[in-house]
Design a protein around this motif. Structure first.
Motif, PDB file in Angstrom:
ATOM      1  N   GLN A   1       0.981  -1.097  -0.254  1.00 12.88           N
ATOM      2  CA  GLN A   1      -0.369  -0.065  -0.003  1.00 12.88           C
ATOM      3  C   GLN A   1       0.713   0.983  -0.143  1.00 12.88           C
ATOM      4  OE1 GLN A   1      -2.868   0.209  -0.950  1.00 12.88           O
ATOM      5  NE2 GLN A   1      -4.795  -1.937   0.514  1.00 12.88           N
TER       6      GLN A   1
ATOM      7  N   GLY B   1      -9.879 -10.610   8.037  1.00 13.74           N
ATOM      8  CA  GLY B   1      -9.504 -11.478   7.192  1.00 13.74           C
ATOM      9  C   GLY B   1      -9.394 -12.951   7.360  1.00 13.74           C
TER      10      GLY B   1
ATOM     11  N   ILE C   1     -10.186  -4.770   5.338  1.00 10.78           N
ATOM     12  CA  ILE C   1     -10.437  -5.585   5.961  1.00 10.78           C
ATOM     13  C   ILE C   1      -9.551  -5.911   7.296  1.00 10.78           C
ATOM     14  CG2 ILE C   1      -9.079  -8.597   5.338  1.00 10.78           C
ATOM     15  CD1 ILE C   1     -12.193  -7.128   3.589  1.00 10.78           C
TER      16      ILE C   1
ATOM     17  N   ASP D   1      -7.009  -8.003   8.472  1.00  6.33           N
ATOM     18  CA  ASP D   1      -6.096  -8.319   8.577  1.00  6.33           C
ATOM     19  C   ASP D   1      -4.572  -9.153   9.921  1.00  6.33           C
ATOM     20  OD1 ASP D   1      -5.692 -11.668   6.053  1.00  6.33           O
ATOM     21  OD2 ASP D   1      -4.377  -9.926   5.914  1.00  6.33           O
TER      22      ASP D   1
ATOM     23  N   LEU E   1      -5.059 -10.819   1.269  1.00  3.35           N
ATOM     24  CA  LEU E   1      -5.403 -10.724  -0.289  1.00  3.35           C
ATOM     25  C   LEU E   1      -4.568 -11.499  -1.058  1.00  3.35           C
ATOM     26  CD1 LEU E   1      -6.410  -8.249   1.331  1.00  3.35           C
ATOM     27  CD2 LEU E   1      -5.937  -6.804  -0.109  1.00  3.35           C
TER      28      LEU E   1
ATOM     29  N   THR F   1      -4.322  -5.142  -4.118  1.00  3.02           N
ATOM     30  CA  THR F   1      -3.942  -3.783  -2.633  1.00  3.02           C
ATOM     31  C   THR F   1      -4.864  -2.597  -2.964  1.00  3.02           C
ATOM     32  OG1 THR F   1      -2.147  -3.038  -3.286  1.00  3.02           O
ATOM     33  CG2 THR F   1      -1.960  -5.111  -1.437  1.00  3.02           C
TER      34      THR F   1
ATOM     35  N   VAL G   1      -8.749  -3.389  -2.358  1.00  4.25           N
ATOM     36  CA  VAL G   1      -9.494  -2.879  -0.454  1.00  4.25           C
ATOM     37  C   VAL G   1      -8.468  -1.712  -0.445  1.00  4.25           C
ATOM     38  CG1 VAL G   1      -8.733  -4.041   1.223  1.00  4.25           C
ATOM     39  CG2 VAL G   1      -8.962  -5.724  -0.016  1.00  4.25           C
TER      40      VAL G   1
ATOM     41  N   GLN H   1      -6.387  -1.975   4.992  1.00  9.83           N
ATOM     42  CA  GLN H   1      -5.787  -2.897   5.187  1.00  9.83           C
ATOM     43  C   GLN H   1      -5.230  -2.531   7.046  1.00  9.83           C
ATOM     44  OE1 GLN H   1      -3.750  -4.153   1.787  1.00  9.83           O
ATOM     45  NE2 GLN H   1      -3.489  -6.037   2.712  1.00  9.83           N
TER      46      GLN H   1
END
Length: 421
Positions: free
Chosen positions: A105, A207, A234, A236, A251, A258, A261, A264
């Protein structure tokens, strides 16, 4: 001073006494050694530990400890304030950049705990309407309407029914309209999204589900978010560092980009052996959280030594894939063998392998019998799981050896025969 039975403190004391009488109060042992190892010292003897989240064995890794010690020597014990004041330290920013790079990200924001990440992020995002109205008033000279000032009227949150408690509490604090959809039930979610007239829609899901060990249908969630113009987050915490061909999380496990979404969330407590949480996403979203998430603004950040140690742990996890591979191999073996004994593992797919007991009192008895056999494995019961769905929640790490797992299996076979379930 004795209080009357109707006094709140007396009622609380009575409830605690009843819980302890029926062995439902957590009888967590006092451990005299590190709780990050598969063998720990309790009550004068070794016990096998099957509930540690030190999944990759990095908490006591020499390089991790060395990085933390160097940072402790340089920065001291604490951070000295909030990130918004004096404690925006270089190791914090380095950790944010490293975890953002790791999960793919643009940027990340770190919190002192994963719980604080969720309870801060969810309600923070609801402030966009309010802040837009304020901006119009101060920058555009337009007086905001009462509806605009209310801030949260235009949002509806769609929350998975088995989301972690921190997400549940974050949703409560958000004060938005909330629709809950059944576990992994994307058909129900689709209908709820289509029926919603909310200006802004927000889908939230774990997740990897922390009590069941199964994995969310993230491709379908991403499809629904795109179709309905919804924000997707999400959690995770149990996936990052563990799942997918590159260990990037749920993911990566599903092959989902990514870019599909928006946010995260993850923690440093599980795969990376430390403490703390983060939220990653596009830079503008992360910058927005820095000025709106109350658990970030009004709290001290991670101690610098922890931040430095976690950054080193991420590097080790990145280059030593055998750690997650062994953890997942251990889980696969244990899941297969414990199912052969007649235990229900509740759809587990990852390193978390629950064995469903059902009755809360029976689950407490299983924990006690395992303890007598030198195994630490607390049971999960309401409110962590629904009433009547109590289970022993086993966690398999890369440090567990096959003979240790086999001993656990033999004990579970004995317990099952003894309790006749």
């Amino acid at each position: 001073m004795t209080k009357p039975d109707t006094h709140p403190a007396a009622r609380i004391a009575s409830l605690v006494a009843l819980t302890k009488k029926h062995l439902l109060y957590p009888n967590n042992p006092i451990v005299n050694s590190a709780t990050t190892e598969p063998v720990i010292w309790v009550d004068g003897r070794d016990h096998l530990l099957f509930c540690s989240n030190n999944l990759l064995g990095l908490s006591n890794h020499p390089d991790v400890k060395e990085a933390a010690i160097k940072a402790l020597d340089r920065y001291g014990l604490g951070s000295g304030g909030s990130r918004q004041m004096a404690a925006n330290i270089d190791v914090h920013r380095a950790l944010e950049q490293r975890i953002a790079e790791y999960v793919g990200q643009e940027d990340a924001i770190c919190f002192a705990t994963g719980y604080m990440a969720n309870v801060g992020t969810v309600p923070a995002l609801m402030k966009v309407d309010f802040l837009e109205a304020i901006a119009k008033a101060h920058l555009g000279g337009k007086q905001p309407t009462r509806e605009e000032m209310a801030g949260f009227d235009g949002w509806e949150i769609f929350s998975e029914e088995l989301n972690h408690a921190s997400l549940v509490d974050g949703v409560r604090l958000a004060k938005a309209r909330v629709s809950r959809f059944g576990h992994k039930d994307t058909d129900q979610l689709s209908k709820l999204l289509e029926a919603s007239g909310a200006r802004s829609k927000f889908i939230i899901s774990d997740g990897v589900f922390s009590m069941d060990g199964d994995i969310a249908p993230i491709p379908q969630l991403a499809d629904l978010a795109e179709k309905n113009g919804a924000l997707l987050m999400i959690d995770d915490a149990h996936g990052v560092g563990m799942l997918g061909p590159n260990g990037r999380g749920s993911l990566d496990h599903h092959g989902v980009s990514t870019s599909r979404v928006d946010l995260q969330m993850g923690t440093f407590t599980k795969a990376f052996g430390g403490i703390g949480g983060y939220v990653s996403g596009d830079r503008d979203l992360i910058d927005f959280l820095r000025i709106t998430a109350r658990s970030y603004i009004f709290s001290a950040p991670l101690p610098p030594a922890i931040a430095a140690g976690v950054a080193e742990a991420i590097d080790i996890a990145d280059r030593e894939s055998w750690r997650r591979e062994k953890s997942l191999e251990n889980a696969h073996y244990f899941r297969r063998e414990v199912q052969a004994l007649g235990y229900d593992t509740v759809g587990s797919e990852a390193h978390i392998v629950p064995t469903l007991i059902g009755n809360e009192l029976a689950a407490g008895e299983v924990t006690k019998l395992l303890r007598h056999r030198g195994i630490i494995a607390p049971h999960a019961r309401y409110p962590a799981v629904p009433l009547g769905r109590a289970r022993i929640r086993f966690v398999m790490t890369c440090q567990h050896e096959r003979q240790q797992i086999d001993y656990l299996l033999s004990c579970l076979a004995e317990v099952k025969k003894l309790l006749k379930f």
